[in-house]
Scaffold this active site. Structure first.
Site, PDB file in Angstrom:
ATOM      1  N   LYS A  12       0.855  -1.185   0.000  1.00 15.77           N
ATOM      2  CA  LYS A  12       0.000   0.000   0.000  1.00 15.77           C
ATOM      3  C   LYS A  12       0.890   1.234   0.000  1.00 15.77           C
ATOM      4  O   LYS A  12       1.528   1.550   0.997  1.00 15.77           O
ATOM      5  CB  LYS A  12      -0.929   0.067   1.214  1.00 15.77           C
ATOM      6  CG  LYS A  12      -1.990   1.182   1.055  1.00 15.77           C
ATOM      7  CD  LYS A  12      -2.654   1.580   2.356  1.00 15.77           C
ATOM      8  CE  LYS A  12      -1.890   2.682   3.060  1.00 15.77           C
ATOM      9  NZ  LYS A  12      -1.911   3.983   2.324  1.00 15.77           N
ATOM     10  N   GLU A  25       9.586   0.985  11.007  1.00 21.85           N
ATOM     11  CA  GLU A  25      10.570   2.077  10.958  1.00 21.85           C
ATOM     12  C   GLU A  25       9.764   3.345  11.165  1.00 21.85           C
ATOM     13  O   GLU A  25       8.995   3.763  10.296  1.00 21.85           O
ATOM     14  CB  GLU A  25      11.301   2.069   9.616  1.00 21.85           C
ATOM     15  CG  GLU A  25      12.569   2.912   9.611  1.00 21.85           C
ATOM     16  CD  GLU A  25      12.345   4.301   9.061  1.00 21.85           C
ATOM     17  OE1 GLU A  25      12.158   5.226   9.897  1.00 21.85           O
ATOM     18  OE2 GLU A  25      12.345   4.471   7.841  1.00 21.85           O
ATOM     19  N   CYS A  73      12.585  11.026   8.380  1.00 25.48           N
ATOM     20  CA  CYS A  73      12.425  10.429   9.707  1.00 25.48           C
ATOM     21  C   CYS A  73      13.681  10.541  10.552  1.00 25.48           C
ATOM     22  O   CYS A  73      13.607  10.613  11.779  1.00 25.48           O
ATOM     23  CB  CYS A  73      12.013   8.964   9.573  1.00 25.48           C
ATOM     24  SG  CYS A  73      13.136   7.983   8.565  1.00 25.48           S
ATOM     25  N   GLU A  80       8.389  15.506  16.883  1.00 22.35           N
ATOM     26  CA  GLU A  80       8.838  15.435  15.483  1.00 22.35           C
ATOM     27  C   GLU A  80       8.041  16.419  14.642  1.00 22.35           C
ATOM     28  O   GLU A  80       6.819  16.325  14.540  1.00 22.35           O
ATOM     29  CB  GLU A  80       8.662  14.014  14.948  1.00 22.35           C
ATOM     30  CG  GLU A  80       9.241  13.832  13.561  1.00 22.35           C
ATOM     31  CD  GLU A  80       9.148  12.393  13.074  1.00 22.35           C
ATOM     32  OE1 GLU A  80      10.077  11.940  12.380  1.00 22.35           O
ATOM     33  OE2 GLU A  80       8.142  11.717  13.387  1.00 22.35           O
TER      34      GLU A  80
END
Length: 490
Positions: free
Chosen positions: A182, A258, A292, A389
């Protein structure tokens, strides 16, 4: 901008080597973040479509199938062929990611090159995956088999569309798994073209399936599916928790994650100042800060702090923001309006909490989701911009005194994806690498991530590893076989 946009060829789901409409007939728009205009309508996969894709993948994985009986070296050759086709279509794939993601053409071309390298690396692994013979006690012979885990569901993010696909597909195919992917609903275009290349390369029907759709429907269906043996997810920590919970509550499928990061980059006073400023600049502003492992907490030793801040602010002001197709542009737009507004909200919180704005802080232009490269100094560890973040072009520069203090503060986070240090003192660098809690540590460089280097996080930055030998192991099961013998001889 419009004249540079590629013609979109594939907009349907890819199941069992065919492009098909969604069962529901629904579609959704994918939007160009540089001008906020619709690029194309994409077939919207849902649970029924995931079921069909899983069925195709399961059939391709059956004992005696073309894929299961194929020599491992032939799997490698198919992966090499896919890499060759990517090389042929490199510019087109890059342009799909530019229009879909907003990254600059130069950056997108680099992503495709890295992706090709990833397929080449893991193609070489295909016939080098093997077990061992074990000198067991008793009149027996024991050996291990390394077997593919089976049907794997893979859910990838929007920040590196084709690169994240390569990180997922390449080791899974080398191991002999079959795939239901996906792609992010914001960036489905390059994944659909890659599906067409997989068919052209000669992968049997059902080995590769691509189902665009939304996380709450297609993503959830993959995570919860009872006939998927493993799910691999890259994205936020919040969604990673949902994926892990769904796997646990369904069939206890294998999970690799991750996830997010708030990575520290520590700059010591003995550094080369110009080099340090440049490394720190690219560590946070590369890919528009949508990374990330971005070096989003820049710790600078107090002796050089003021000068570093001055130069960092100047570098940010020089960074060219604009049309991602232009050769002069270093930074394109953020991915969508939601992320754009979230980043501006973080910037506002930094101002309100007392950080000093050294550069940027505003929208760039009046159309598209562009944000000025932003630099804050006088940042405290408890400020929102230092704890959460941001996933955008915002550099937070914090002051520290000793290396021991820097390590302690660097580790004071729920994340542990990456870290870096810039220094001429190898002893301090090695001590930092031993004590910082991060899956990747870079010394006098940053984000030097290659196909050969395992990548993944400590703590809430995930579990498992991608790339390198460890990347293949994530898609394997170890089977122990013991045979009784009349007599065993050494």
């Amino acid at each position: 901008m419009a004249s540079n946009k590629p013609t979109v060829i594939h907009t349907k789901l890819f199941i069992n080597n065919e492009f098909v409409d969604a069962v529901s007939g629904k579609t959704f728009p994918t939007i160009d973040p540089s001008d906020e205009e619709e690029i194309a309508q994409i077939a919207e996969g849902d649970r029924e479509d995931v079921d069909l894709a899983v069925k195709a993948a399961r059939n391709a994985f059956q004992i005696g199938s073309v894929w299961r009986t194929m020599d491992a070296s032939m799997r490698g050759k198919l992966i090499f062929k896919l890499a060759d086709l990517m090389e042929r279509d490199k510019e087109y794939i890059a342009k799909l990611d530019v229009v879909d993601n907003g990254k600059t053409l130069e950056s997108a071309l680099g992503d495709v090159d890295q992706s090709i390298s990833t397929f080449m690396y893991f193609g070489g692994w295909a016939d080098k995956i093997h077990g061992d013979t074990i000198p067991t006690d008793g009149s027996v012979m024991t050996y291990t088999r390394m077997e593919p885990v089976g049907v794997v569901g893979q859910i990838i993010p929007w920040n590196y569309p084709v690169a994240m696909l390569a990180w997922k597909w390449a080791p899974a195919l080398a191991a002999g798994c079959t795939i239901v992917l996906k792609p992010a609903e914001l960036t489905p275009l390059s994944a659909l073209h890659m599906a067409s290349l997989a068919k052209e390369a000669g992968f049997p029907p059902g080995v590769v399936n691509v189902v665009p759709g939304f996380g709450s429907s297609a993503g959830a269906a993959i995570s919860e599916h009872l006939d998927i043996d493993k799910v691999a997810f890259t994205g936020s920590t919040a969604v990673g928790r949902l994926v892990m919970a769904a796997a646990a509550l369904s069939n206890l499928k294998r999970v690799s994650l991750e996830l997010g990061g708030k990575s520290p980059l520590v700059v010591l006073a003995d550094c080369d100042m110009d080099e340090a400023v440049e490394i720190a600049h690219e560590a946070i502003f590369g890919n528009h800060g949508q990374n990330c492992c971005a070096g989003s907490r820049t710790f600078v030793q107090e002796e050089i702090y003021d000068e570093f801040v001055k130069r960092a602010g100047a570098a940010a002001k020089k960074r060219s923001v604009g049309d991602p197709w232009a050769e002069t542009s270093e930074q394109g737009p953020q991915i969508d309006k939601k992320q754009f507004e979230k980043i501006l909200g973080f910037i506002q919180s930094g101002i309100e909490e007392g950080a000093k704005l050294e550069a940027g802080g505003k929208r760039s232009g009046d159309k598209g989701f562009f944000i000025e490269p932003t630099v804050f100094s006088e940042v405290g560890d408890d400020m929102k911009i230092a704890r959460e973040e941001i996933f955008g072009p915002v550099q937070s520069i914090l002051k520290f005194s000793t290396v021991e203090e820097a390590v302690k503060r660097a580790n004071n986070t729920n994340y542990g994806l990456a870290a870096g240090i810039i220094t001429k003192d190898i002893n301090k660098a090695l001590m930092f690498s031993q004590t910082v809690q991060a899956g990747s540590v870079w010394i006098n460089c940053y984000d030097h991530t290659l196909a050969q280097t395992p990548f993944g996080g400590f703590k809430q930055s995930g579990q498992g590893r991608e790339l390198g030998p460890e990347g293949v192991k994530e898609y394997l099961e170890v089977k122990t076989v013991t045979i009784a013998l009349d007599q065993k001889n050494s």
